[in-house]
Design a protein around this motif. Structure first.
Motif, PDB file in Angstrom:
ATOM      1  N   ASN A   1       3.277  -1.972   5.920  1.00  0.00           N
ATOM      2  CA  ASN A   1       3.390  -1.845   4.365  1.00  0.00           C
ATOM      3  C   ASN A   1       5.070  -1.881   4.178  1.00  0.00           C
ATOM      4  O   ASN A   1       5.374  -2.451   2.991  1.00  0.00           O
ATOM      5  CB  ASN A   1       2.605  -0.878   3.910  1.00  0.00           C
ATOM      6  CG  ASN A   1       1.233  -1.169   3.738  1.00  0.00           C
ATOM      7  OD1 ASN A   1       0.963  -2.407   3.435  1.00  0.00           O
ATOM      8  ND2 ASN A   1       0.275  -0.530   3.733  1.00  0.00           N
TER       9      ASN A   1
ATOM     10  N   GLY B   1       0.692  -1.216   0.139  1.00  0.00           N
ATOM     11  CA  GLY B   1      -0.140   0.174   0.046  1.00  0.00           C
ATOM     12  C   GLY B   1       0.960   1.425  -0.056  1.00  0.00           C
ATOM     13  O   GLY B   1       1.793   1.313   0.369  1.00  0.00           O
TER      14      GLY B   1
ATOM     15  N   ASN C   1       1.674  -1.539  -4.735  1.00  0.00           N
ATOM     16  CA  ASN C   1       1.206  -0.616  -3.546  1.00  0.00           C
ATOM     17  C   ASN C   1      -0.052   0.222  -4.238  1.00  0.00           C
ATOM     18  O   ASN C   1       0.049   1.220  -5.035  1.00  0.00           O
ATOM     19  CB  ASN C   1       2.148   0.506  -3.514  1.00  0.00           C
ATOM     20  CG  ASN C   1       3.377  -0.088  -2.716  1.00  0.00           C
ATOM     21  OD1 ASN C   1       3.339  -0.620  -1.755  1.00  0.00           O
ATOM     22  ND2 ASN C   1       4.503   0.254  -3.065  1.00  0.00           N
TER      23      ASN C   1
END
Ligand SMILES: NC(=O)c1ccc[n+]([C@@H]2O[C@H](COP(=O)([O-])OP(=O)(O)OC[C@H]3O[C@@H](n4cnc5c(N)ncnc54)[C@H](OP(=O)(O)O)[C@@H]3O)[C@@H](O)[C@H]2O)c1
Length: 264
Positions: free
Chosen positions: A163, A146, A188
């Motif tokens: 992340n 992300g 992402n």
């Protein structure tokens, strides 16, 4: 199923975690559309059954596993179930994730442990258990991280940290994957229209006394994005990446975020 773009995916097998709804569901359905036999994992049996029925109704092959991937034993169990159902594993998509947002001083030990338990350690354990099977078939791993991994924010301390850890893990395993013939990448996503975004838009509309359309425009301006993503945007990228056409992606950390990430 119709719309097969990537014939190299026909009869491959994939595990998709967090496949009961949102991005994971779209990934599972898209891979099945491309001829992949898909094992969908999450906790909600009812939603998993509906997704599998949708895939089967369109002529695809799928099964589901009701798994709480925070449980340290669950990932290995999921690998066993997948091998028993489909005979091997070509693709692992680590998508399940739920990290709590909020004021750093109010986030608890349990919030932090929970965020890492599912998205980070769940992925570590699943990849470790699946690795020998992936090696056998020169398979692929895709980690759905992300934008917060590259661009942290005050409200997203847990998600951003998880992340970022996923991105580091991706690079480390991509390195190991060169020797073992396993492709490892991360994606992402920026703001994607799943339940969480809908809830946020609803809250903004109520707070400002505006309609949903205006709330959406306001949030887009605030986030400085060209548009919000759809789960299908992410699913299409995953299918391309794990097909033979996407094989040169390796150790790639791909932003797909409507321009939200401003840094190089
Ligand atoms: N949507 C976005 O804008 C966005 C942006 C950047 C990154 N991401 C990342 O993309 C991934 C998917 O996001 P999403 O928006 O599609 O999320 P979502 O709609 O909340 O779905 C999350 C999925 O994870 C599963 N899950 C949650 N807890 C679990 C557990 N303990 N064990 C197994 N499965 C579990 C959920 O199923 P059950 O509840 O049935 O278990 C569900 O299938 C997440 O990792 C998220 O961080 C999303």
């Amino acid at each position: 199923m119709s719309s097969t773009l990537f014939s190299s995916l026909t009869s491959k097998t994939a595990i998709v975690t967090g496949a009961s709804r949102g991005i994971g569901r779209a990934i599972a359905i898209e891979l099945a559309r491309q001829g992949v036999h898909v094992m969908l994992a999450a906790r909600s049996e009812g939603q998993l059954k509906v997704a599998v029925a949708e895939i089967e109704a369109a002529g695809g092959v799928a099964a589901f596993s009701v798994s709480d991937l925070r449980d340290p034993e669950a990932p290995a169990g999921l690998v066993k179930e997948t091998v028993a159902a489909f005979g091997g594993i070509d693709v692992v998509v680590n998508n399940a994730g739920a990290t709590k947002r909020g004021d750093f001083l109010k986030l608890t030990e349990a919030d932090w442990a929970d965020g890492f338990a599912l998205k980070f350690f769940g992925a570590v354990r699943l990849i470790r258990a699946a690795w020998p099977h992936l090696k056998e078939r020169r398979g692929s791993v895709v980690n759905i991280a992300g934008v917060g991994g590259r661009t942290p924010g005050a409200e997203f301390a847990i998600g951003g940290s998880v992340n970022a850890a996923m991105l580091s893990l991706t690079k480390a395993l991509a390195d190991a994957g060169i020797a073992d013939g396993i492709q490892v990448n991360a994606i992402n996503p920026g703001p994607v229209r799943t339940e969480r975004l809908e809830v946020r838009l609803q809250a903004l509309a109520e707070q400002k006394g505006i309609d949903l359309e205006s709330a959406e425009a306001a949030l887009q301006r605030q986030m400085e994005v060209a548009r919000f993503g759809e789960p299908q945007d992410i699913a299409d990228l995953v299918a391309f990446m794990v097909s033979s056409k996407g094989r040169f992606f390796h150790g790639s950390l791909v932003d797909i975020d409507g321009g939200q990430t401003k840094t190089i």
